[in-house]
Design a protein around this motif. Structure first.
Motif, PDB file in Angstrom:
ATOM      1  N   PRO A 141       0.812  -1.225   0.000  1.00  0.00           N
ATOM      2  CA  PRO A 141       0.000   0.000   0.000  1.00  0.00           C
ATOM      3  C   PRO A 141       0.850   1.282   0.000  1.00  0.00           C
ATOM      4  CG  PRO A 141      -0.950  -1.584   1.509  1.00  0.00           C
ATOM      5  CD  PRO A 141       0.399  -2.132   1.086  1.00  0.00           C
ATOM      6  N   ALA A 142       1.977   1.284   0.686  1.00  0.00           N
ATOM      7  CA  ALA A 142       2.858   2.460   0.687  1.00  0.00           C
ATOM      8  C   ALA A 142       3.463   2.678  -0.695  1.00  0.00           C
ATOM      9  CB  ALA A 142       3.959   2.303   1.731  1.00  0.00           C
ATOM     10  N   ARG A 183       2.072   1.773  -3.509  1.00  0.00           N
ATOM     11  CA  ARG A 183       0.952   2.259  -4.325  1.00  0.00           C
ATOM     12  C   ARG A 183       0.790   3.770  -4.138  1.00  0.00           C
ATOM     13  NH1 ARG A 183      -2.514  -1.320  -3.010  1.00  0.00           N
ATOM     14  NH2 ARG A 183      -2.298  -2.526  -4.908  1.00  0.00           N
ATOM     15  N   GLN A 184       0.841   4.256  -2.908  1.00  0.00           N
ATOM     16  CA  GLN A 184       0.699   5.685  -2.647  1.00  0.00           C
ATOM     17  C   GLN A 184       1.862   6.484  -3.237  1.00  0.00           C
ATOM     18  OE1 GLN A 184      -2.016   7.291  -1.484  1.00  0.00           O
ATOM     19  NE2 GLN A 184      -2.877   5.247  -1.645  1.00  0.00           N
ATOM     20  N   GLN A 185       3.048   5.921  -3.194  1.00  0.00           N
ATOM     21  CA  GLN A 185       4.208   6.586  -3.787  1.00  0.00           C
ATOM     22  C   GLN A 185       4.032   6.724  -5.302  1.00  0.00           C
ATOM     23  OE1 GLN A 185       7.922   4.530  -3.190  1.00  0.00           O
ATOM     24  NE2 GLN A 185       9.104   6.384  -3.500  1.00  0.00           N
ATOM     25  N   ILE A 211       1.176   6.761  -6.948  1.00  0.00           N
ATOM     26  CA  ILE A 211       0.103   7.738  -7.162  1.00  0.00           C
ATOM     27  C   ILE A 211       0.645   9.153  -7.029  1.00  0.00           C
ATOM     28  CG2 ILE A 211      -2.015   8.683  -6.148  1.00  0.00           C
ATOM     29  CD1 ILE A 211      -2.759   5.715  -5.489  1.00  0.00           C
ATOM     30  N   GLY A 212       1.474   9.400  -6.026  1.00  0.00           N
ATOM     31  CA  GLY A 212       2.049  10.725  -5.830  1.00  0.00           C
ATOM     32  C   GLY A 212       2.879  11.175  -7.014  1.00  0.00           C
TER      33      GLY A 212
END
Length: 76
Positions: free
Chosen positions: A25-26, A28-30, A32-33
């Motif tokens: 999940p981390a 994935r967020q990276q 997306i950013g």
């Protein structure tokens, strides 16, 4: 003779996540950013409806506001 066994991409990701403690999940967020900034800037679609964002030598292919694949930048 034994039969060959396949492994899905889903199983590989779960193995990386659960057997090696990788925080999917981390990651994935990276991603997306990184991509969100580029998509806002480059809202140009190719004939297949993809937006390609190139950052730090990596091509992120975005379709319907979802990253569908990540490739090396052209010429690398």
């Amino acid at each position: 003779m034994s039969r060959l066994i396949g492994v899905t991409d889903h199983a590989v990701v779960r193995w990386i996540e659960r057997a090696h403690g990788v925080d999917v999940p981390a990651i994935r967020q990276q991603i997306i950013g990184h991509v969100a900034r580029g998509v806002d800037i480059t809202e140009r679609m190719d004939p297949r409806g993809n937006v390609t964002v190139v950052l730090d030598g990596v091509r992120y292919v975005v379709r319907n506001h979802t990253v569908v694949t990540i490739l090396p930048a052209l010429g690398r």
